[in-house]
Design an enzyme around this catalytic site. Structure first.
Site, PDB file in Angstrom:
ATOM      1  N   LYS A  53       0.569  15.063   3.455  1.00 49.87           N
ATOM      2  CA  LYS A  53       0.146  15.415   2.195  1.00 49.87           C
ATOM      3  C   LYS A  53      -0.535  17.045   2.409  1.00 49.87           C
ATOM      4  O   LYS A  53      -0.289  17.638   1.201  1.00 49.87           O
ATOM      5  CB  LYS A  53      -1.271  14.547   2.223  1.00 49.87           C
ATOM      6  CG  LYS A  53      -0.805  12.889   1.810  1.00 49.87           C
ATOM      7  CD  LYS A  53      -2.123  12.103   1.857  1.00 49.87           C
ATOM      8  CE  LYS A  53      -1.426  10.961   1.754  1.00 49.87           C
ATOM      9  NZ  LYS A  53      -2.598   9.672   1.975  1.00 49.87           N
ATOM     10  N   GLN A  97      -8.614   8.822   4.122  1.00 48.29           N
ATOM     11  CA  GLN A  97      -7.559   7.847   4.381  1.00 48.29           C
ATOM     12  C   GLN A  97      -7.778   6.691   4.882  1.00 48.29           C
ATOM     13  O   GLN A  97      -8.721   6.708   5.861  1.00 48.29           O
ATOM     14  CB  GLN A  97      -6.723   8.750   5.449  1.00 48.29           C
ATOM     15  CG  GLN A  97      -5.335   8.062   6.188  1.00 48.29           C
ATOM     16  CD  GLN A  97      -4.326   8.474   4.979  1.00 48.29           C
ATOM     17  OE1 GLN A  97      -4.122   9.275   4.168  1.00 48.29           O
ATOM     18  NE2 GLN A  97      -3.345   7.263   4.927  1.00 48.29           N
ATOM     19  N   ASP A 120      -6.441   9.084  -5.595  1.00 46.89           N
ATOM     20  CA  ASP A 120      -6.065   7.963  -4.964  1.00 46.89           C
ATOM     21  C   ASP A 120      -5.679   6.756  -5.979  1.00 46.89           C
ATOM     22  O   ASP A 120      -5.270   5.882  -5.555  1.00 46.89           O
ATOM     23  CB  ASP A 120      -6.666   7.662  -3.557  1.00 46.89           C
ATOM     24  CG  ASP A 120      -5.683   7.839  -2.456  1.00 46.89           C
ATOM     25  OD1 ASP A 120      -4.385   8.083  -2.706  1.00 46.89           O
ATOM     26  OD2 ASP A 120      -6.025   7.574  -1.288  1.00 46.89           O
TER      27      ASP A 120
END
Ligand code: NDP
Length: 295
Positions: A53, A97, A120
């Site tokens: 990422k 995450q 997200d």
């Protein structure tokens, strides 16, 4: 004739090339879109995703920050990190995450992220806004990527029957919401299957488009696919392969060779849905920066 391959690798590259001038344009206005990723602990797979990422972000000229916290980080310490990122004007979007260590309540952490920075798309506010078809919400990257894959490869979504196998909050459910929306990329008739679905092959065979996200290697066989259907394989499973350097290889949830003989188009694993996921995260971050600039 074997199915046409829908290359996520190519479509992701095409989309990133389109995002690049938009980043340049924002930078000229004094705003460098910024994405931060918080990683707690040392899960090797998470470390790989986080590195990917950050790299993709930097390649596009965006600002990237990775915050690595030890496994023993307390929930309060993590919440304090989230608060700092919420308040940081250089960060337009960020994510924590998953999975988090067991002693941390992921729900509490997700709820603390400002919905305007939740690129997200896992905050309940974004989940709800995607569900009601709000075009300004941030959809989760994987199903959003699948929607773009379908649109950019010329697959007819409007009016088609899409069968989704898997009802997770990360893939299956938001996928259904996106394809039901009353606009371009939506207007499908959607069926969602899961482990309690009766006579699964009878249902999957109804799909003009079949999207599979269950996490079981080669689960969907050729006879479960309607002839001429478009098959999107979200699954990413490691199977032992002594012939490969790493000792394993990645396969999807669909038996690719068999499916290719039945379907009209299909995504490979790897190189299908995977490359789209990070691209859509960058896409959402750019939208977040643009909205920040407008306010
Ligand atoms: P989850 O484990 O959260 O969900 C799996 C879903 O599949 C559940 O809804 C489950 O049903 C359903 N399921 C499991 N077995 C069966 C079965 N035999 N018949 C019908 N349904 C079944 O998985 P995720 O959604 O997180 O991930 C799915 C796959 O996608 C994984 O391989 C993952 O690695 C991959 N993935 C890939 C991404 C990418 O970027 N390419 C991103 C995210 C995921 P029930 O709800 O009843 O338990």
């Amino acid at each position: 004739m074997p199915a046409r391959i829908i290359s996520g690798k190519d479509i992701a590259a095409e989309m990133r090339a389109e995002l690049e001038p938009q980043v340049v344009e924002l930078k000229q206005r004094g705003i460098t879109p910024g994405l931060a990723v918080v990683l707690v602990g040392e899960d090797p797979a998470s470390q790989v995703y986080v590195r990917m990422k950050a790299k993709a972000c930097e390649k596009l000229g965006m600002h990237s920050e990775t915050i690595t916290l030890p496994e023993a980080t307390t929930e309060d310490e993590l919440l304090a990190t989230v608060d700092r990122l919420n308040a940081n004007p250089a960060i337009h979007g960020f994510l924590v995450q998953l999975p988090l260590p067991d002693h941390i309540d992921s729900e509490r952490v997700l709820l603390r992220i400002l919905p305007t920075k939740d690129v997200d798309g896992f905050h309940p506010e974004n989940v709800g806004r995607v569900a009601v078809g709000d075009p300004t919400a941030f959809p989760p990257a994987t199903p959003f990527g699948v929607q773009h894959l379908l649109m950019r490869s010329g697959v007819q979504i409007d009016g088609s029957h899409v069968v989704i196998v898997g009802r997770s909050n990360i893939v299956g459910r938001p996928m259904a919401s996106l394809l039901l929306q009353r606009r371009k990329g939506g207007n499908a008739t959607v069926t969602v299957c899961h482990s309690h679905t009766k006579n699964l092959p009878d249902v999957t065979r109804l799909g003009d488009i079949l999207i599979v996200a269950i996490g079981k290697a080669n689960f969907v066989t050729g006879d479960m696919i309607r002839p001429g259907a478009v098959v999107i394989d979200v699954g990413t499973n490691r199977v032992d392969d002594p012939a490969s350097e790493k000792g394993y290889r990645l396969v999807g949830d669909v038996d690719f060779e068999a499916a290719q003989q039945v379907a009209s188009a299909i995504t490979p694993v790897p190189g299908g849905v995977g490359p789209m996921t990070i691209t859509m995260l960058l896409y959402n971050t750019l939208q977040a920066a643009r909205r920040w600039a407008e306010n």
